[in-house]
Structure formats: C-alpha cells, structure tokens
Design a protein around this motif. Structure first.
Motif, PDB file in Angstrom:
ATOM      1  N   ARG A  95      64.312 -10.208  44.083  1.00  0.00           N
ATOM      2  CA  ARG A  95      63.824 -10.263  42.705  1.00  0.00           C
ATOM      3  C   ARG A  95      64.302 -11.512  41.974  1.00  0.00           C
ATOM      4  O   ARG A  95      63.572 -12.095  41.187  1.00  0.00           O
ATOM      5  N   ALA A 136      48.756  -7.394  47.445  1.00  0.00           N
ATOM      6  CA  ALA A 136      50.087  -7.131  46.877  1.00  0.00           C
ATOM      7  C   ALA A 136      51.014  -8.347  46.996  1.00  0.00           C
ATOM      8  O   ALA A 136      51.997  -8.453  46.274  1.00  0.00           O
ATOM      9  N   ALA A 172      53.635  -5.708  44.493  1.00  0.00           N
ATOM     10  CA  ALA A 172      54.904  -5.193  45.009  1.00  0.00           C
ATOM     11  C   ALA A 172      55.506  -6.078  46.091  1.00  0.00           C
ATOM     12  O   ALA A 172      56.669  -5.938  46.433  1.00  0.00           O
TER      13      ALA A 172
END
Length: 194
Positions: free
Chosen positions: A123, A144, A151
């Motif tokens: 992240r 994605a 995600a």
C-alpha cells in the motif's frame, strides 16, 4: 512494478523487464511441471493466449533489459523486491528474480516480510518490484490491476487506457491480443507463470 519509483518510472526500462525474467527456469526449478511459464497475462491453456505473441515478450537472456538499464544510467542503482515470507515458493521465486536483476546491474535487496507488513509495504509502495500471486477469473479479467480503485493496483500501476482495454477485451474476445500487447509494451505488469 512500482511505476513511481526511481527505476520503473522509466517506461523503457519497465517495458524491457519481461526480457530479463527466465520463466522456464523459474517454473522448472520451483514447480516441476505444476506451473507453466507465461509471457502474457493469461494462462497458456487459455484461448486468449497467443503463443506467437508470447514469444515476442519471452526471455532473451536479459539483453534488451540490460541495454535499457545502461542507457538509463541505472547500473549500480538499488532495487527492492518485496515478497510475502509466508509463502516459501514465492520467496524462492523472488530470490531467483533478484539474481536476474543483479545480473542486469542492480544492487538488489529482497524484502521478505509477513502478512500485515507485506500488505503495508504494498500500500505504501515500499518496493520497486513485488512478487505476488492472484487467481484470475476464467475470462482472464485484468481490470483489478488497472482500475484506480482496483484491489490489485499496487505500485501505481492503475492506468485509464489499460483499464479501458480490459473492458473492451471482456466485451469482445478478439481484443485480448491488443490488450496483451499494450500491457507488455507498457510493462506495469510482468507475468511469470500460471
């Protein structure tokens, strides 16, 4: 790849990464027939996978990658490979890739960390490359990775154009060739095996 890092923000270096990854060796050394090398982001058994197209992006001994690294003045630069230490197979793969990156001229650190710390580093983009694993749907939907809220969009690989090509490929199977070409030419995602 982390596209906002000092190494793979360089589009030429990023697009040549595919030529430095010896997928055959990774598959043979780690999976003994239970993994198939893949130069494209689809299963080699899938109707969406073009063997002719895959050959265009196959390992070449790292020659094109090394040339791009040299031209960019990145020889001797540090490179961090992030991997989840809870999966010993992925960690071995990361160490194999680390050797390939060392051969290309980088000073490589493999950051093998567990669960929460691995996800935190993803992240926060504390990596240049990460070794990950995902399960794709039967239609090989890659959206994605390229959606800004996806995600799997780690390392700032989200891209409006690639996301649109994903949607187009899902609507029209004939467009997987164009999607795969665009992904591999861009280099944000480097498939290894299925």
């Amino acid at each position: 790849c982390s596209t906002d890092g000092p190494v793979f923000s360089n589009a030429e270096v990023r697009s040549k990464l595919t030529y430095a990854i010896d997928r055959e060796t990774i598959a043979n050394d780690n999976f003994r027939g239970f993994g198939m090398p893949a130069s494209l982001p689809a299963s080699p058994n899938s109707p969406y996978y073009s063997a002719v197209q895959a050959e265009k992006y196959a390992y070449d001994g790292g020659l094109q990658f090394k040339e791009a690294v040299e031209n960019a003045g990145l020889v001797g630069s540090p490179l961090i490979i992030l991997v989840n230490s809870e999966d010993t197979m992925r960690e071995r793969i990361a160490r194999s890739i680390a050797q390939m990156m060392t051969d290309a001229g980088f000073v490589v650190t493999v950051n093998a960390c567990s669960g929460d710390l691995y996800r935190y580093n993803l992240r926060m983009r504390i990596f240049d490359l990460y070794v990950g694993q995902t399960r794709l749907s039967a239609n090989m939907d890659l959206s994605a990775f390229f959606s800004s809220s996806g995600a799997l969009s780690y390392g700032a690989i989200n891209d409006v154009g690639l996301y649109a090509l994903c949607a187009e490929a899902l609507a029209n199977i004939g467009n997987y060739y164009t999607l795969h070409q665009s992904i591999m030419d861009d280099g944000r995602l480097c498939p290894i095996l299925f």
